[in-house]
Design an enzyme around this catalytic site. Structure first.
Site, PDB file in Angstrom:
ATOM      1  N   ASP A  86     -20.894 -77.858  19.799  1.00 20.09           N
ATOM      2  CA  ASP A  86     -20.221 -78.726  19.221  1.00 20.09           C
ATOM      3  C   ASP A  86     -20.411 -79.977  18.149  1.00 20.09           C
ATOM      4  O   ASP A  86     -21.929 -80.496  18.946  1.00 20.09           O
ATOM      5  CB  ASP A  86     -19.504 -79.677  19.981  1.00 20.09           C
ATOM      6  CG  ASP A  86     -17.981 -80.599  19.529  1.00 20.09           C
ATOM      7  OD1 ASP A  86     -16.937 -80.262  19.996  1.00 20.09           O
ATOM      8  OD2 ASP A  86     -18.704 -82.437  19.127  1.00 20.09           O
ATOM      9  N   GLU A  96     -21.487 -82.086  15.506  1.00 23.32           N
ATOM     10  CA  GLU A  96     -21.014 -83.713  13.835  1.00 23.32           C
ATOM     11  C   GLU A  96     -21.395 -83.778  12.926  1.00 23.32           C
ATOM     12  O   GLU A  96     -22.477 -83.557  12.131  1.00 23.32           O
ATOM     13  CB  GLU A  96     -21.797 -85.161  15.509  1.00 23.32           C
ATOM     14  CG  GLU A  96     -21.190 -85.155  16.426  1.00 23.32           C
ATOM     15  CD  GLU A  96     -19.754 -85.097  16.190  1.00 23.32           C
ATOM     16  OE1 GLU A  96     -19.045 -86.026  15.781  1.00 23.32           O
ATOM     17  OE2 GLU A  96     -19.464 -84.244  17.749  1.00 23.32           O
ATOM     18  N   ASP A 153     -15.859 -76.525  14.529  1.00 20.85           N
ATOM     19  CA  ASP A 153     -17.346 -76.380  14.035  1.00 20.85           C
ATOM     20  C   ASP A 153     -17.945 -75.226  13.821  1.00 20.85           C
ATOM     21  O   ASP A 153     -17.822 -74.837  13.150  1.00 20.85           O
ATOM     22  CB  ASP A 153     -17.529 -75.839  15.716  1.00 20.85           C
ATOM     23  CG  ASP A 153     -16.685 -77.984  16.272  1.00 20.85           C
ATOM     24  OD1 ASP A 153     -18.077 -78.489  16.743  1.00 20.85           O
ATOM     25  OD2 ASP A 153     -16.206 -77.494  17.079  1.00 20.85           O
ATOM     26  N   HIS A 174     -17.379 -88.476  21.131  1.00 16.02           N
ATOM     27  CA  HIS A 174     -18.163 -87.589  19.645  1.00 16.02           C
ATOM     28  C   HIS A 174     -19.511 -87.812  19.009  1.00 16.02           C
ATOM     29  O   HIS A 174     -19.650 -87.781  18.127  1.00 16.02           O
ATOM     30  CB  HIS A 174     -16.858 -88.749  17.969  1.00 16.02           C
ATOM     31  CG  HIS A 174     -15.683 -88.301  18.507  1.00 16.02           C
ATOM     32  ND1 HIS A 174     -15.024 -87.562  17.571  1.00 16.02           N
ATOM     33  CD2 HIS A 174     -14.838 -89.811  18.302  1.00 16.02           C
ATOM     34  CE1 HIS A 174     -13.670 -88.106  18.257  1.00 16.02           C
ATOM     35  NE2 HIS A 174     -13.576 -89.016  18.495  1.00 16.02           N
ATOM     36  N   ASP A 213     -20.011 -84.215  24.054  1.00 15.83           N
ATOM     37  CA  ASP A 213     -18.799 -83.156  23.803  1.00 15.83           C
ATOM     38  C   ASP A 213     -19.044 -81.805  24.413  1.00 15.83           C
ATOM     39  O   ASP A 213     -18.256 -80.930  25.069  1.00 15.83           O
ATOM     40  CB  ASP A 213     -18.472 -83.561  21.873  1.00 15.83           C
ATOM     41  CG  ASP A 213     -17.902 -84.945  22.267  1.00 15.83           C
ATOM     42  OD1 ASP A 213     -17.446 -85.655  23.118  1.00 15.83           O
ATOM     43  OD2 ASP A 213     -17.369 -84.391  20.777  1.00 15.83           O
TER      44      ASP A 213
END
Length: 333
Positions: free
Chosen positions: A134, A136, A238, A295, A300
């Site tokens: 996951d 960012e 992602d 987040h 996550d």
């Protein structure tokens, strides 16, 4: 006009008789139609029951809802080897509509046509390890055309046979196009500017990730059907919208094991027969709560790994249900 004025009662009686004859013909026609439907087993008795057993579909034709030979099931139930109980007409219709809404659009069909079909055996696992990812990325609060860059790359390795997390990989990533993080991005992800400034670029981070996968015993060069691991994410964003898009834009080489993955959001919806929902709702459905900071890439990933472990314990077989669409190759003449 003279005849009508002279004999109004006789004309009215003749009109009534004509209407009665028409009604009698309609009644006989309905009785004949009802008898035909009764002989075919559609209704129990009477014209009204025959009509209730039918429903006008969208194309305008009459279709029979009751008495289907094979009810519709999602592919996930076939893969996991356990069919749900037969559906009633109303619930089957709602399942069909929900499935159409979920699979609407050519984008989803393109991504799912390259998924690996697995046999319907609940005891078989196509692979042992699940690499939950996951990421960012950089972002702006009010910008639609913003070019995102990955700034956090976490991977949680899940051992599906032992139902536990065996290892973790985590690194921040230095952006090269928009090097300065926006205040909104810092508030949302909790990532500071100093962390990405000291981090490697995406190309270096992928090399480090590949070395970590080899150290964990992952068969990177094996064919797709013989690999002992697969990547998993909460949706297609992602691995498709962030990782693949940035690698293609910057000309970065990445492993072929990123091209197909387990869409846990879709698999969760199919396995538990619920609507697609966010991570905290999936955890609540399984009787758990979110742990860590929302987040945050590593937090996550850890919570998505908990969801995957619980699904495996409940009997769900993980399989590759999503992938990148094949890009057409143009040859210069």
């Amino acid at each position: 006009m003279a005849a009508w004025q002279a004999k109004p009662r006789e004309c009215a009686a003749q009109t009534v008789r004509s209407v009665r004859i028409i009604c009698l013909c309609v009644q006989l026609f309905l009785q004949h139609t009802s008898a035909m439907h009764l002989n075919q087993g559609i209704a129990a008795s009477g014209t009204q029951q025959a009509i209730r057993g039918l429903k006008m579909d969208r194309s305008g034709t009459m279709t029979q809802l009751l008495g289907r030979a094979t009810p519709r099931y999602s592919r996930c139930h076939v893969v996991n080897g356990a069919r749900p109980p037969p559906l009633t007409a109303r619930s089957e219709l709602s399942l069909s509509r929900r499935s159409k809404r979920r699979k609407r659009g050519a984008h989803k069909e393109e991504m799912q046509q390259f998924a690996i079909e697995r046999p319907a055996r609940s005891a078989e696992r196509p692979f042992r390890y699940l690499c939950v990812l996951d990421v960012e990325a950089t972002c702006e609060e009010f910008s639609r055309n913003y070019v995102h860059e990955i700034i956090e790359l976490p991977v949680v390795l899940v051992d599906l046979e032992k139902s536990r997390v065996s290892s973790e990989f985590h690194t921040y990533v230095k952006p090269t196009a928009n090097k300065t993080l926006s205040p909104f991005c810092t508030r949302l992800t909790g990532i500071r500017q100093s962390q990405v400034d000291a981090a490697p670029t995406l190309e270096t981070a992928l090399v480090q990730l590949e070395g970590w996968l080899e150290a964990q015993g992952m068969l990177l060069d094996a064919p797709v059907a013989e690999r002992n691991f697969a990547f998993a994410a909460d949706g297609p964003w992602d691995l498709k919208n962030f990782l693949d898009a940035e690698c293609e834009r910057k000309g970065i080489r990445k492993g072929a094991y990123f091209d197909k993955w387990v869409n846990l959001k879709q698999l969760f919806s199919d396995f538990y027969r619920v609507r697609s929902c966010k991570i905290h709702k999936m955890l609540e459905f399984q009787g758990m709560t979110f742990e860590g900071r929302l987040h945050s890439g590593i937090d996550d990933s850890r919570n998505i790994a908990r969801i995957a472990i619980k699904m495996a314990q409940d009997g769900c077989v993980m399989y590759l249900n999503e992938g990148l669409s094949r890009k057409p190759k143009f040859v210069s003449l």
